[in-house]
Design a protein around this motif. Structure first.
Motif, PDB file in Angstrom:
ATOM      1  N   SER A   1       0.823  -1.213   0.000  1.00 41.30           N
ATOM      2  CA  SER A   1       0.000   0.000   0.000  1.00 41.30           C
ATOM      3  C   SER A   1       0.856   1.262   0.000  1.00 41.30           C
ATOM      4  CB  SER A   1      -0.929   0.003   1.221  1.00 41.30           C
ATOM      5  OG  SER A   1      -1.822  -1.085   1.176  1.00 41.30           O
ATOM      6  N   PHE A   2       1.918   1.238   0.806  1.00 35.25           N
ATOM      7  CA  PHE A   2       2.782   2.418   0.907  1.00 35.25           C
ATOM      8  C   PHE A   2       3.453   2.729  -0.422  1.00 35.25           C
ATOM      9  CE2 PHE A   2       7.144   4.003   1.779  1.00 35.25           C
ATOM     10  CZ  PHE A   2       6.797   5.274   2.231  1.00 35.25           C
ATOM     11  N   LEU A   3       4.054   1.724  -1.057  1.00 33.62           N
ATOM     12  CA  LEU A   3       4.763   1.970  -2.303  1.00 33.62           C
ATOM     13  C   LEU A   3       3.817   2.324  -3.438  1.00 33.62           C
ATOM     14  CD1 LEU A   3       7.641  -0.678  -2.403  1.00 33.62           C
ATOM     15  CD2 LEU A   3       7.798   1.764  -1.963  1.00 33.62           C
ATOM     16  N   THR A   4       2.642   1.726  -3.445  1.00 33.42           N
ATOM     17  CA  THR A   4       1.654   2.089  -4.460  1.00 33.42           C
ATOM     18  C   THR A   4       1.269   3.551  -4.318  1.00 33.42           C
ATOM     19  OG1 THR A   4       0.778  -0.166  -4.492  1.00 33.42           O
ATOM     20  CG2 THR A   4      -0.628   1.555  -5.402  1.00 33.42           C
ATOM     21  N   TYR A   5       1.102   4.001  -3.085  1.00 37.55           N
ATOM     22  CA  TYR A   5       0.794   5.409  -2.820  1.00 37.55           C
ATOM     23  C   TYR A   5       1.916   6.326  -3.310  1.00 37.55           C
ATOM     24  CZ  TYR A   5       0.112   9.693  -0.089  1.00 37.55           C
ATOM     25  OH  TYR A   5      -0.018  10.991   0.294  1.00 37.55           O
ATOM     26  N   VAL A   6       3.170   5.931  -3.049  1.00 44.08           N
ATOM     27  CA  VAL A   6       4.307   6.725  -3.499  1.00 44.08           C
ATOM     28  C   VAL A   6       4.324   6.805  -5.028  1.00 44.08           C
ATOM     29  CG1 VAL A   6       6.821   6.878  -3.567  1.00 44.08           C
ATOM     30  CG2 VAL A   6       5.682   6.231  -1.443  1.00 44.08           C
ATOM     31  N   GLY A   7       4.036   5.686  -5.675  1.00 43.82           N
ATOM     32  CA  GLY A   7       3.977   5.692  -7.130  1.00 43.82           C
ATOM     33  C   GLY A   7       2.910   6.620  -7.657  1.00 43.82           C
ATOM     34  N   ARG A   8       1.764   6.640  -6.994  1.00 44.11           N
ATOM     35  CA  ARG A   8       0.684   7.552  -7.415  1.00 44.11           C
ATOM     36  C   ARG A   8       1.118   9.002  -7.260  1.00 44.11           C
ATOM     37  NH1 ARG A   8      -4.489   5.658  -7.638  1.00 44.11           N
ATOM     38  NH2 ARG A   8      -4.791   7.621  -8.777  1.00 44.11           N
ATOM     39  N   LEU A   9       1.890   9.304  -6.209  1.00 44.43           N
ATOM     40  CA  LEU A   9       2.382  10.670  -6.018  1.00 44.43           C
ATOM     41  C   LEU A   9       3.269  11.114  -7.182  1.00 44.43           C
ATOM     42  CD1 LEU A   9       3.311  10.743  -2.206  1.00 44.43           C
ATOM     43  CD2 LEU A   9       1.342  11.808  -3.325  1.00 44.43           C
ATOM     44  N   PHE A  10       3.935  10.155  -7.818  1.00 43.99           N
ATOM     45  CA  PHE A  10       4.778  10.476  -8.964  1.00 43.99           C
ATOM     46  C   PHE A  10       3.995  10.476 -10.280  1.00 43.99           C
ATOM     47  CE2 PHE A  10       8.397   9.558  -6.178  1.00 43.99           C
ATOM     48  CZ  PHE A  10       9.276  10.555  -6.569  1.00 43.99           C
ATOM     49  N   GLY A  11       2.670  10.343 -10.194  1.00 41.02           N
ATOM     50  CA  GLY A  11       1.845  10.467 -11.389  1.00 41.02           C
ATOM     51  C   GLY A  11       1.487   9.169 -12.069  1.00 41.02           C
ATOM     52  N   MET A  12       1.830   8.019 -11.484  1.00 37.75           N
ATOM     53  CA  MET A  12       1.483   6.740 -12.095  1.00 37.75           C
ATOM     54  C   MET A  12       0.004   6.443 -11.881  1.00 37.75           C
ATOM     55  SD  MET A  12       4.608   4.311 -10.784  1.00 37.75           S
ATOM     56  CE  MET A  12       6.316   4.840 -10.854  1.00 37.75           C
ATOM     57  N   VAL A  13      -0.612   5.779 -12.861  1.00 41.68           N
ATOM     58  CA  VAL A  13      -1.955   5.264 -12.636  1.00 41.68           C
ATOM     59  C   VAL A  13      -1.849   4.087 -11.684  1.00 41.68           C
ATOM     60  CG1 VAL A  13      -2.751   6.029 -14.899  1.00 41.68           C
ATOM     61  CG2 VAL A  13      -1.843   3.725 -14.636  1.00 41.68           C
ATOM     62  N   ARG A  14      -2.945   3.742 -11.033  1.00 39.99           N
ATOM     63  CA  ARG A  14      -2.884   2.746  -9.956  1.00 39.99           C
ATOM     64  C   ARG A  14      -2.334   1.400 -10.433  1.00 39.99           C
ATOM     65  NH1 ARG A  14      -4.442   1.981  -4.941  1.00 39.99           N
ATOM     66  NH2 ARG A  14      -4.986  -0.109  -4.240  1.00 39.99           N
ATOM     67  N   VAL A  15      -2.744   0.948 -11.609  1.00 39.39           N
ATOM     68  CA  VAL A  15      -2.287  -0.351 -12.103  1.00 39.39           C
ATOM     69  C   VAL A  15      -0.776  -0.352 -12.295  1.00 39.39           C
ATOM     70  CG1 VAL A  15      -2.389  -1.968 -14.037  1.00 39.39           C
ATOM     71  CG2 VAL A  15      -4.490  -0.912 -13.188  1.00 39.39           C
ATOM     72  N   ASP A  16      -0.240   0.717 -12.898  1.00 35.35           N
ATOM     73  CA  ASP A  16       1.214   0.808 -13.119  1.00 35.35           C
ATOM     74  C   ASP A  16       1.959   0.916 -11.793  1.00 35.35           C
ATOM     75  OD1 ASP A  16       0.773   0.661 -15.805  1.00 35.35           O
ATOM     76  OD2 ASP A  16       0.988   2.810 -16.176  1.00 35.35           O
ATOM     77  N   ALA A  17       1.398   1.695 -10.857  1.00 41.84           N
ATOM     78  CA  ALA A  17       2.038   1.847  -9.549  1.00 41.84           C
ATOM     79  C   ALA A  17       2.094   0.513  -8.814  1.00 41.84           C
ATOM     80  CB  ALA A  17       1.295   2.889  -8.719  1.00 41.84           C
TER      81      ALA A  17
ATOM     82  N   ALA B   1      13.265   0.759  -1.763  1.00 44.09           N
ATOM     83  CA  ALA B   1      12.299   0.563  -2.842  1.00 44.09           C
ATOM     84  C   ALA B   1      11.556   1.854  -3.175  1.00 44.09           C
ATOM     85  CB  ALA B   1      11.311  -0.540  -2.456  1.00 44.09           C
ATOM     86  N   GLN B   2      11.164   2.624  -2.145  1.00 47.55           N
ATOM     87  CA  GLN B   2      10.433   3.862  -2.431  1.00 47.55           C
ATOM     88  C   GLN B   2      11.304   4.877  -3.163  1.00 47.55           C
ATOM     89  OE1 GLN B   2      10.779   7.166  -1.007  1.00 47.55           O
ATOM     90  NE2 GLN B   2      12.675   6.515   0.057  1.00 47.55           N
TER      91      GLN B   2
END
Length: 313
Positions: A94-110, A145-146
């Motif tokens: 959950s944490f890393l997916t959230y970080v990915g979203r902060l960088f503009g990734m769509v949820r599936v890519d994150a 990883a983040q």
């Protein structure tokens, strides 16, 4: 174009000068930022991230001026801080997916990137547990990883092996070395642990009192010393030393049967073999003397300072 360029950078905390005219360039590879606590390493890291503003001088990263282009630069820069940044009440996924979203990734890519990185750093099924149950080593892996979630060109690591046991420390260093050598990411590793830097880096920048006191490759800093040899002899040691000194050589150090010898000006290694023949001594080991990184570091840290606060020339 250098990835990082610092030109006479000064940073103040009130009246205290934390960075005192630092200038250096980083073009690529893995670079160690070495210095004791309070030397200015963390301040330099925060300045590269745009959290500190230079009082004077210029900071350029990836060809852009700081702090004006800080947000743009952070899109290509990863940072693993010394302090904890994870949220204990959520899982690593959950944490890393959230970080990915902060960088503009769509949820599936994150989510896909998250699992790719958690596999890479070696976090197994524990990725689904709340991070409050994680060991220090697991938390460090999540922090790494983040920093990689957005596939950065430049990676800043602040004391990445803090709190790790010997096995975990080695695994973390192997991961960092792999990132620098196989993933074509420029790594800046800030640490006070010389073995960590030597394991990962090709070059070191040593900082003391907010100044750069040494900047070179590890290979150059630990290269063989001119006309100095480590010699191990057996039998007739006193006669050997006397013969070496008669011809102008010098015994610099002695430990049991191992000697550190300085040759006289213009002499070659044959001088030592002749001294051994003359004194009927047997040379069992002979190799060029090298400085260890620890010796170079201690020498650099011992540079005196003038009353005005400037390093003595």
């Amino acid at each position: 174009m250098a990835l990082i360029e610092l030109d006479n950078v000064e940073v103040h905390y009130g009246t205290f000068k934390a960075l005192d005219g630092i200038s250096c360039q980083i073009d690529g590879g893995a670079v160690g930022l070495l210095g004791p606590n309070g030397a200015g390493k963390s301040t330099l890291m925060k300045t590269l991230l745009g959290f500190n503003r230079a009082s004077s001088g210029q900071v350029r990263i990836l060809g852009h001026e700081m702090p004006q282009a800080a947000l743009r630069i952070r899109q290509e820069l990863g940072y693993m801080p010394e302090r904890e940044v994870v949220s204990p009440s959520v899982s690593a996924v959950s944490f890393l997916t959230y970080v990915g979203r902060l960088f503009g990734m769509v949820r599936v890519d994150a989510m896909e990137r998250t699992h790719e990185l958690l596999n890479y750093v070696g976090l197994g099924e524990s990725r689904y547990r709340k991070m409050e149950t994680y060991s220090t080593g697991m938390l460090q892996r999540v922090k790494l990883a983040q920093a990689l979630i957005h596939d950065p060109r430049l990676l800043l690591l602040d004391e990445p092996t803090n709190g790790l046991d010997p096995e975990g420390r080695l695994e973390m260093l192997e991961l960092i070395a792999d990132i620098g050598k196989k993933r074509n990411v420029t790594v800046v590793l800030s640490s006070h642990l010389l073995p960590d830097v030597q394991h990962v880096c090709d070059r070191v920048i040593m900082v003391q009192h907010g100044k750069v006191v040494e900047d070179n490759t590890i290979e150059a800093l630990t290269a063989p010393r001119d006309s100095q040899f480590v010699v191990q002899v057996h039998g007739g040691q006193d006669q050997f030393i006397a013969r070496v000194e008669e011809g102008g050589g010098q015994r610099i150090q002695q430990r049991d049967e191992t000697l550190l010898i300085q040759l006289p000006a213009g002499a070659t290694v044959e001088y030592l073999f002749q001294a051994a023949r003359d004194s009927k001594t047997q040379i069992r080991q002979l190799e060029p003397a090298k400085s260890s990184l620890a010796e170079v570091f201690l020498k650099a840290m011992a540079l005196p300072r003038t009353p005005s606060g400037e390093d003595a020339a």
